[in-house]
Write an enzyme that holds these catalytic residues in place. Structure first.
Site, PDB file in Angstrom:
ATOM      1  N   GLU A 125     -13.652  18.301   6.786  1.00 34.12           N
ATOM      2  CA  GLU A 125     -15.070  17.506   7.041  1.00 34.12           C
ATOM      3  C   GLU A 125     -15.254  16.487   5.880  1.00 34.12           C
ATOM      4  OE1 GLU A 125     -18.729  18.695   9.423  1.00 34.12           O
ATOM      5  OE2 GLU A 125     -17.335  20.733   9.017  1.00 34.12           O
ATOM      6  N   ARG A 159     -13.272   5.517   8.958  1.00 32.74           N
ATOM      7  CA  ARG A 159     -14.432   6.288   9.531  1.00 32.74           C
ATOM      8  C   ARG A 159     -14.149   7.542   9.346  1.00 32.74           C
ATOM      9  NH1 ARG A 159     -17.962   2.564  10.206  1.00 32.74           N
ATOM     10  NH2 ARG A 159     -19.090   4.052  11.484  1.00 32.74           N
ATOM     11  N   GLY A 208      -2.216  -2.198   9.728  1.00 39.11           N
ATOM     12  CA  GLY A 208      -1.548  -1.410  10.381  1.00 39.11           C
ATOM     13  C   GLY A 208      -0.049  -1.280   9.893  1.00 39.11           C
ATOM     14  N   SER A 209       0.191  -1.409   8.639  1.00 36.83           N
ATOM     15  CA  SER A 209       1.493  -1.220   8.306  1.00 36.83           C
ATOM     16  C   SER A 209       1.854   0.050   8.278  1.00 36.83           C
ATOM     17  CB  SER A 209       1.438  -1.829   6.762  1.00 36.83           C
ATOM     18  OG  SER A 209       0.819  -1.010   5.855  1.00 36.83           O
ATOM     19  N   ASN A 210       0.960   1.055   7.983  1.00 36.43           N
ATOM     20  CA  ASN A 210       1.591   2.345   8.349  1.00 36.43           C
ATOM     21  C   ASN A 210       1.836   2.865   9.911  1.00 36.43           C
ATOM     22  OD1 ASN A 210       1.410   4.191   5.642  1.00 36.43           O
ATOM     23  ND2 ASN A 210      -0.456   2.777   5.573  1.00 36.43           N
ATOM     24  N   GLU A 230       4.034   4.665   0.862  1.00 37.25           N
ATOM     25  CA  GLU A 230       3.098   5.186   1.931  1.00 37.25           C
ATOM     26  C   GLU A 230       4.185   5.296   3.276  1.00 37.25           C
ATOM     27  OE1 GLU A 230      -1.445   4.492   0.938  1.00 37.25           O
ATOM     28  OE2 GLU A 230      -0.504   3.332   2.528  1.00 37.25           O
ATOM     29  N   ASN A 280      -4.244  12.535   7.365  1.00 37.30           N
ATOM     30  CA  ASN A 280      -4.817  11.250   6.826  1.00 37.30           C
ATOM     31  C   ASN A 280      -3.757  10.830   5.841  1.00 37.30           C
ATOM     32  OD1 ASN A 280      -6.546   8.866   6.439  1.00 37.30           O
ATOM     33  ND2 ASN A 280      -7.311  10.178   4.697  1.00 37.30           N
ATOM     34  N   ASP A 291     -11.492  12.641   2.198  1.00 35.93           N
ATOM     35  CA  ASP A 291     -10.136  12.702   1.172  1.00 35.93           C
ATOM     36  C   ASP A 291     -10.186  14.136   0.848  1.00 35.93           C
ATOM     37  OD1 ASP A 291      -9.847  10.150   1.921  1.00 35.93           O
ATOM     38  OD2 ASP A 291     -11.015   9.483   0.124  1.00 35.93           O
ATOM     39  N   HIS A 331      -3.955   8.711   1.865  1.00 38.97           N
ATOM     40  CA  HIS A 331      -5.078   8.084   0.960  1.00 38.97           C
ATOM     41  C   HIS A 331      -4.130   7.464  -0.083  1.00 38.97           C
ATOM     42  CE1 HIS A 331      -8.559   7.660  -1.058  1.00 38.97           C
ATOM     43  NE2 HIS A 331      -8.084   8.112  -2.281  1.00 38.97           N
TER      44      HIS A 331
HETATM   45  C1  GRF Z   1      -3.276   2.376   3.352  1.00 37.34           C
HETATM   46  O1  GRF Z   1      -3.229   2.049   2.102  1.00 37.34           O
HETATM   47  C2  GRF Z   1      -4.015   3.918   3.367  1.00 37.34           C
HETATM   48  O2  GRF Z   1      -3.502   4.684   2.217  1.00 37.34           O
HETATM   49  C3  GRF Z   1      -5.520   3.627   3.411  1.00 37.34           C
HETATM   50  O3  GRF Z   1      -5.372   2.232   4.102  1.00 37.34           O
HETATM   51  C4  GRF Z   1      -4.454   1.588   4.023  1.00 37.34           C
HETATM   52  C5  GRF Z   1      -4.064   1.241   5.458  1.00 37.34           C
HETATM   53  O4  GRF Z   1      -3.124   0.230   5.461  1.00 37.34           O
HETATM   54  N1  GRF Z   1      -6.304   4.799   3.899  1.00 37.34           N
HETATM   55  P1  GRF Z   1      -2.530   0.044   6.836  1.00 37.34           P
HETATM   56  O5  GRF Z   1      -3.535  -0.733   7.746  1.00 37.34           O
HETATM   57  O6  GRF Z   1      -1.540   0.894   7.059  1.00 37.34           O
HETATM   58  O7  GRF Z   1      -1.320  -1.366   6.534  1.00 37.34           O
END
Ligand code: GRF
Length: 211
Positions: free
Chosen positions: A156, A105, A26-28, A188, A121, A159, A123
């Site tokens: 769909e 998912r 959950g860092s993002n 990110e 999303n 990525d 990536h």
């Molecule tokens: C991130 O690096 C994102 O690019 C990928 O999953 C990771 C999730 O990290 N899809 P976090 O849970 O947000 O720390």
């Protein structure tokens, strides 16, 4: 770090209501909540859905003042039913934009249609390179000098979908996956809030011109 946002970032009108989907640390999610709290992202965090019991994202949501919905994908036989349960939880909180942040998912067409394609999303590569799992290891194996992260609209196929924003991160001599991951994640955290703002602004500009 090089940021490419491809559109204007100014948001006019009501604050977009975000629903974050997270399966991991959950860092993002924390970065998005932090940007909202700091007034850097003009949006409301309306809902968080997590599909993994004990995931760090659950605590991050609570720190941001949102009680997360825990919806375990294992409890559903069909992906479409899981998608529908997630969509229902988001709709119940009035979510307009779905923000996948480490959501492990795939979602189907009905889910995307339910939010008029307003699903983003992030990536950890410069798409279209290194799709799928272990993107950072793929980049190291390929020996690239530059990788990074991408925010894209969700389509769909995994990525894929139009790119909203990218940030480049240099691979340093001696980097292993964990060192590179740490720098990509820092990129990110800076990119995602700005990309959300850019996507919302572009969508509003399109809607205004159509209307
Ligand atoms: C991130 O690096 C994102 O690019 C990928 O999953 C990771 C999730 O990290 N899809 P976090 O849970 O947000 O720390």
């Amino acid at each position: 770090m090089l940021l490419s946002l491809g559109g204007c970032e100014e948001i006019v009108g009501e604050r977009p209501r975000l629903g974050v989907l997270a399966s991991g640390a959950g860092s993002n999610l924390g970065a998005i909540a932090g940007a909202i709290a700091a007034g850097e992202l003009d949006a409301t965090l309306s809902a968080v859905v997590c599909n993994v019991e004990g995931a760090g994202a659950i605590g991050r949501a609570r720190e941001a003042g949102v009680e997360p919905a825990l919806i375990r994908h294992g409890g559903f036989e069909r992906r479409a039913d899981f998608d529908a349960a997630v969509a229902d939880a988001l709709r119940a909180s009035g979510v307009e934009w779905v923000v996948m942040a480490g959501w492990m998912r795939l979602v189907g067409r009905e889910f995307l249609e339910a939010f008029d394609g307003r699903v983003l999303n992030i990536h950890p590569s410069l798409l279209p390179s290194f799709k799928g799992l272990r993107a950072i290891e793929q980049a190291l194996d390929a020996g690239v000098a530059i990788t990074g992260c991408t925010v894209h609209e969700v389509a769909e196929n995994m990525d894929s979908g139009p790119i909203v924003a990218q940030a480049a991160v240099a691979v340093r001599p001696g980097d292993d996956a964990s060192a590179l991951r740490a720098r990509i994640q820092r990129a990110e955290h800076a990119l995602y809030p700005r990309a959300i703002a850019a996507a919302v602004a572009a969508d509003r500009a399109k809607t205004t011109h159509q209307g």
